[in-house]
Scaffold this motif. Structure first.
Motif, mmCIF file in Angstrom:
data_model
loop_
_atom_site.group_PDB
_atom_site.id
_atom_site.type_symbol
_atom_site.label_atom_id
_atom_site.label_comp_id
_atom_site.label_asym_id
_atom_site.label_seq_id
_atom_site.Cartn_x
_atom_site.Cartn_y
_atom_site.Cartn_z
ATOM 1 N N GLU A 91 0.858 -1.188 0.000
ATOM 2 C CA GLU A 91 0.000 0.000 0.000
ATOM 3 C C GLU A 91 0.894 1.238 0.000
ATOM 4 O O GLU A 91 1.767 1.383 0.846
ATOM 5 C CB GLU A 91 -0.880 -0.015 1.243
ATOM 6 N N ILE A 92 0.663 2.120 -0.968
ATOM 7 C CA ILE A 92 1.468 3.341 -1.088
ATOM 8 C C ILE A 92 0.577 4.551 -0.872
ATOM 9 O O ILE A 92 -0.486 4.671 -1.477
ATOM 10 C CB ILE A 92 2.160 3.411 -2.456
ATOM 11 N N THR A 93 1.054 5.452 -0.008
ATOM 12 C CA THR A 93 0.368 6.707 0.256
ATOM 13 C C THR A 93 1.343 7.841 -0.026
ATOM 14 O O THR A 93 2.461 7.838 0.475
ATOM 15 C CB THR A 93 -0.092 6.776 1.727
ATOM 16 N N ILE A 94 0.912 8.797 -0.843
ATOM 17 C CA ILE A 94 1.759 9.931 -1.182
ATOM 18 C C ILE A 94 1.250 11.148 -0.425
ATOM 19 O O ILE A 94 0.140 11.620 -0.665
ATOM 20 C CB ILE A 94 1.770 10.185 -2.702
ATOM 21 N N ASN A 95 2.052 11.630 0.503
ATOM 22 C CA ASN A 95 1.740 12.824 1.278
ATOM 23 C C ASN A 95 2.605 13.961 0.763
ATOM 24 O O ASN A 95 3.416 13.779 -0.132
ATOM 25 C CB ASN A 95 2.011 12.578 2.769
ATOM 26 N N ALA A 96 2.467 15.123 1.351
ATOM 27 C CA ALA A 96 3.274 16.270 0.960
ATOM 28 C C ALA A 96 4.722 16.032 1.378
ATOM 29 O O ALA A 96 5.063 16.092 2.554
ATOM 30 C CB ALA A 96 2.738 17.537 1.602
ATOM 31 N N GLY A 97 5.570 15.729 0.426
ATOM 32 C CA GLY A 97 6.985 15.590 0.706
ATOM 33 C C GLY A 97 7.447 14.216 1.125
ATOM 34 O O GLY A 97 8.614 14.038 1.444
ATOM 35 N N GLU A 98 6.562 13.214 1.141
ATOM 36 C CA GLU A 98 7.003 11.862 1.477
ATOM 37 C C GLU A 98 6.077 10.813 0.886
ATOM 38 O O GLU A 98 4.895 11.054 0.659
ATOM 39 C CB GLU A 98 7.137 11.667 2.985
ATOM 40 N N VAL A 99 6.672 9.654 0.643
ATOM 41 C CA VAL A 99 5.935 8.498 0.153
ATOM 42 C C VAL A 99 5.990 7.453 1.260
ATOM 43 O O VAL A 99 7.068 7.083 1.719
ATOM 44 C CB VAL A 99 6.560 7.936 -1.141
ATOM 45 N N VAL A 100 4.825 6.980 1.703
ATOM 46 C CA VAL A 100 4.746 5.967 2.746
ATOM 47 C C VAL A 100 4.413 4.637 2.082
ATOM 48 O O VAL A 100 3.419 4.513 1.373
ATOM 49 C CB VAL A 100 3.672 6.325 3.798
ATOM 50 N N VAL A 101 5.286 3.637 2.300
ATOM 51 C CA VAL A 101 5.114 2.319 1.701
ATOM 52 C C VAL A 101 4.862 1.330 2.823
ATOM 53 O O VAL A 101 5.671 1.191 3.732
ATOM 54 C CB VAL A 101 6.375 1.913 0.897
ATOM 55 N N LYS A 102 3.714 0.632 2.772
ATOM 56 C CA LYS A 102 3.351 -0.345 3.790
ATOM 57 C C LYS A 102 3.253 -1.715 3.139
ATOM 58 O O LYS A 102 2.691 -1.860 2.062
ATOM 59 C CB LYS A 102 2.015 0.006 4.436
ATOM 60 N N GLY A 103 3.811 -2.706 3.833
ATOM 61 C CA GLY A 103 3.766 -4.064 3.319
ATOM 62 C C GLY A 103 3.874 -5.068 4.440
ATOM 63 O O GLY A 103 3.792 -4.731 5.626
ATOM 64 N N ALA A 104 4.086 -6.332 4.070
ATOM 65 C CA ALA A 104 4.142 -7.417 5.045
ATOM 66 C C ALA A 104 5.343 -7.299 5.975
ATOM 67 O O ALA A 104 5.279 -7.686 7.138
ATOM 68 C CB ALA A 104 4.176 -8.755 4.322
ATOM 69 N N LYS A 105 6.466 -6.781 5.495
ATOM 70 C CA LYS A 105 7.694 -6.713 6.292
ATOM 71 C C LYS A 105 7.811 -5.429 7.111
ATOM 72 O O LYS A 105 8.742 -5.292 7.890
ATOM 73 C CB LYS A 105 8.923 -6.811 5.382
ATOM 74 N N GLY A 106 6.905 -4.471 6.926
ATOM 75 C CA GLY A 106 6.969 -3.243 7.711
ATOM 76 C C GLY A 106 6.542 -2.027 6.921
ATOM 77 O O GLY A 106 6.001 -2.126 5.818
ATOM 78 N N ASN A 107 6.786 -0.868 7.503
ATOM 79 C CA ASN A 107 6.442 0.416 6.890
ATOM 80 C C ASN A 107 7.721 1.224 6.686
ATOM 81 O O ASN A 107 8.564 1.293 7.571
ATOM 82 C CB ASN A 107 5.499 1.216 7.784
ATOM 83 N N LEU A 108 7.849 1.852 5.520
ATOM 84 C CA LEU A 108 8.989 2.701 5.225
ATOM 85 C C LEU A 108 8.496 4.035 4.690
ATOM 86 O O LEU A 108 7.495 4.096 3.962
ATOM 87 C CB LEU A 108 9.912 2.042 4.200
ATOM 88 N N GLU A 109 9.207 5.094 5.038
ATOM 89 C CA GLU A 109 8.876 6.432 4.560
ATOM 90 C C GLU A 109 10.042 6.948 3.732
ATOM 91 O O GLU A 109 11.184 6.909 4.181
ATOM 92 C CB GLU A 109 8.615 7.367 5.735
#
Length: 177
Positions: free
Chosen positions: A16-34
């Motif tokens: 799951e990818i969420t694009i916010n102002a100035g960052e991309v948040v990537v969520k998956g089975a192994k964790g969340n990365l910004e």
């Protein structure tokens, strides 16, 4: 045009990818990365499970950020689905290592054991190395963030860098001394 920056990033199932102002948040089975990016020079779009990174101008700084940002986002997608790992081998008579919880205890020829605490998001394990390499123990550093995994492996290697004459010490799996 950037050869790396124009390549689209496919988003696999379960990410799951969420694009916010100035960052991309990537969520998956192994964790969340910004992944942060500069909104003055770049624009990130998500359409039909494909992420595209576009430049807003042709300035040199914008061109340099284009491929970098695309690579960081692609690494984040790979990290939350598959993860990254680095393998380190320990060479030397009496050199050994064991993992207890999140701490790696190494005996590297010093008068005291060397203790390394794994950072958040990084897992450590040990296994017997293949007898063909000559190493006694193999340390596996595993995590979702490629940069954190590489830094943790470099920190462990720095505890006893390989000796160029005898080859004793901690080195990467395929490193030639």
């Amino acid at each position: 045009m950037s050869r790396v920056g124009i390549v689209p990033i496919p988003v696999t199932q379960g990410v799951e990818i969420t694009i916010n102002a100035g960052e991309v948040v990537v969520k998956g089975a192994k964790g969340n990365l910004e992944v942060p990016f500069d909104t003055d020079y770049l624009e990130v779009k998500l359409e039909d499970n494909i992420v595209q990174v576009h430049r807003k101008s042709e300035e040199k700084f914008a061109r340099s950020l284009h491929g970098l940002t695309r690579s960081l986002i692609a690494n984040a997608v790979t990290g939350v689905t598959e993860g990254f790992s680095k393998r380190l081998d320990i060479f030397g008579v009496g050199y050994r290592a064991e993992v207890q919880g999140k701490q790696l205890t190494m005996h590297l020829g010093y008068s005291h054991p060397v203790v390394y605490a794994a950072p958040e998001g990084v897992e450590l394990s040990t296994e017997d190395a293949a007898s063909s390499t000559g190493a006694q123990v193999r340390i596996v550093v595993y995590g979702a963030d490629k940069q954190q995994v590489g830094q943790a492996a470099a920190d462990i290697r720095s505890k006893r860098k390989p000796d160029p004459y005898k080859g004793k010490g901690v080195r990467y799996e395929d490193e030639t001394i």
